[in-house]
Design a protein around this motif. Structure first.
Motif, short mmCIF file in Angstrom:
data_model
loop_
_atom_site.label_atom_id
_atom_site.label_comp_id
_atom_site.label_asym_id
_atom_site.label_seq_id
_atom_site.Cartn_x
_atom_site.Cartn_y
_atom_site.Cartn_z
N MET B 1 0.87 -1.19 0.00
CA MET B 1 0.00 0.00 0.00
C MET B 1 0.90 1.24 0.00
O MET B 1 1.50 1.56 1.03
CB MET B 1 -0.89 -0.02 1.23
N PRO B 2 1.02 1.92 -1.15
CA PRO B 2 1.91 3.08 -1.20
C PRO B 2 1.50 4.16 -0.21
O PRO B 2 0.32 4.38 0.05
CB PRO B 2 1.78 3.58 -2.64
N VAL B 3 2.49 4.82 0.33
CA VAL B 3 2.31 5.89 1.30
C VAL B 3 1.97 7.17 0.54
O VAL B 3 2.48 7.40 -0.54
CB VAL B 3 3.63 6.03 2.08
N VAL B 55 5.81 13.00 4.10
CA VAL B 55 5.10 11.75 4.20
C VAL B 55 4.91 11.42 5.68
O VAL B 55 5.89 11.38 6.43
CB VAL B 55 5.91 10.62 3.52
N SER B 57 4.92 8.94 7.94
CA SER B 57 5.45 7.58 7.85
C SER B 57 5.54 6.96 9.24
O SER B 57 5.02 7.50 10.21
CB SER B 57 6.81 7.67 7.16
N TYR B 58 6.17 5.85 9.36
CA TYR B 58 6.29 5.14 10.63
C TYR B 58 7.22 5.88 11.60
O TYR B 58 8.07 6.65 11.19
CB TYR B 58 6.80 3.71 10.39
N ALA B 59 7.06 5.60 12.88
CA ALA B 59 7.85 6.27 13.92
C ALA B 59 9.26 5.69 13.94
O ALA B 59 9.43 4.46 13.92
CB ALA B 59 7.18 6.09 15.27
N ARG B 60 10.25 6.56 14.01
CA ARG B 60 11.64 6.12 13.88
C ARG B 60 12.31 5.84 15.22
O ARG B 60 13.37 5.21 15.26
CB ARG B 60 12.45 7.19 13.13
N THR B 62 10.23 5.73 18.54
CA THR B 62 9.29 5.44 19.63
C THR B 62 9.31 3.97 20.03
O THR B 62 9.21 3.09 19.18
CB THR B 62 7.87 5.83 19.18
N GLN B 131 7.82 13.08 7.22
CA GLN B 131 9.21 12.86 6.80
C GLN B 131 9.42 13.50 5.42
O GLN B 131 8.63 13.28 4.51
CB GLN B 131 9.51 11.36 6.69
N ARG B 133 12.99 14.15 4.24
CA ARG B 133 14.37 13.95 3.79
C ARG B 133 14.46 13.06 2.55
O ARG B 133 15.18 13.37 1.60
CB ARG B 133 15.19 13.34 4.94
N GLU B 134 13.74 11.95 2.58
CA GLU B 134 13.83 10.99 1.48
C GLU B 134 13.23 11.54 0.18
O GLU B 134 13.44 10.98 -0.88
CB GLU B 134 13.14 9.67 1.85
N LEU B 135 12.46 12.61 0.29
CA LEU B 135 11.83 13.18 -0.91
C LEU B 135 12.73 14.19 -1.60
O LEU B 135 12.31 14.85 -2.55
CB LEU B 135 10.49 13.83 -0.54
#
Lengths: 185, 185
Positions: B1-3, B55, B57-60, B62, B131, B133-135
């Protein structure tokens, strides 16, 4: 300093010749002839069978001792004798991404020995991990490996070990693309 | 499932009226009138002063106990009385991103109490982290906060506490955009 996106274009061009495209888990990718790897600004190959994009970003799980051990033994990409490669795009389940960081780390390393196992295959196998999830791509990661023909059996062993881990139960799509770099013509 | 990517467009349109744009660390963003937030497929505002993308996205960082504590008290975005907002885009240094995961976590939480501090301001302040950075964006994160006018002083306190932490020494660009949601016309 913005991070650069790398693009993997499967089509009629590129340094790498595709020898196999296997759907390991979930939907396949179409077969294709060659793979070109470059910055995302590269013009798309109009004949491309597929294009995947990723970012070589920071490590999400590696601790200081692991990072130091990796740096000490990991080889660069592009070694002259590393004429074999694998591009293995992977998507993990929503259940994986909903886990907190400590539980993902625990499954990945304490229970699956992902990092420790990988280190034992260095320096035979050179690797790079590209993050794809944040780019809205169909895969979460693009994993790239380069090795010499004489290390092919070792590489099969590494892939086989990882696929048997608890971590891999969270993989819901995996395609295994194998490639060779042709000798200079 | 794309974010899904979320786009923040500062221009002449949007639900939020911009009241201040302060450069806290490093280069500023141009002032603008309004902010529109939506999927990245939205057509760009041709008058846009700037566009930022991120985005959720998931927690990095926690852990399970922290995640459980957060889920128990964190309010949703879009509360009717939360008419104040802040968009605080942040970029960290290359030194931060070169640290292994355990050292980033140690600075962020054991030394800076980022997560624990944030929890004490819930449920007054609703938050979402995007997030970036990755973009390939100019910021690594876009942090978004919503609060009622009567919680404005509490919010200033939260921002002030975080800016004094060891973690913040790794911040090399931070812009603070404040906004209000106008009453129904």
């Amino acid at each position: 300093m913005p991070v650069e996106t790398t693009q993997f274009v499967a089509g009629t061009r590129g340094e790498w010749r595709i020898t196999r495209v296997d759907a390991v888990i979930g939907a396949p990718l179409p077969p294709s002839q060659r793979l070109a790897i470059g910055p995302s600004a590269t013009r798309d190959d109009p004949s491309a069978a597929w294009v995947l994009r990723g970012v070589a970003s920071y490590a999400r799980y590696t601790t200081r001792p692991e990072q130091d051990a990796l740096v000490a033994v990991q080889p660069p990409l592009g070694r002259a004798d590393a004429r074999c490669a694998a591009l293995i795009p992977i998507a993990k389940s929503e259940a994986w991404w909903a886990l907190p960081q400590d539980e993902r780390r625990h499954i990945l390393e304490q229970r699956s020995r992902h990092i420790a196992t990988g280190i034992t295959y260095l320096p035979a196998v050179a690797r790079r991990l590209y993050q794809s999830r944040e780019l809205g791509q169909p895969f979460d990661f693009l994993t790239w490996f380069e090795y010499a023909p004489e290390s092919a059996a070792r590489f099969e062993d590494l892939v086989g070990v990882l696929r048997e881990t608890e971590e891999w139960r969270f993989v819901e799509r995996e395609v295994d693309v194998r490639l060779v770099r042709d000798e200079e013509a």
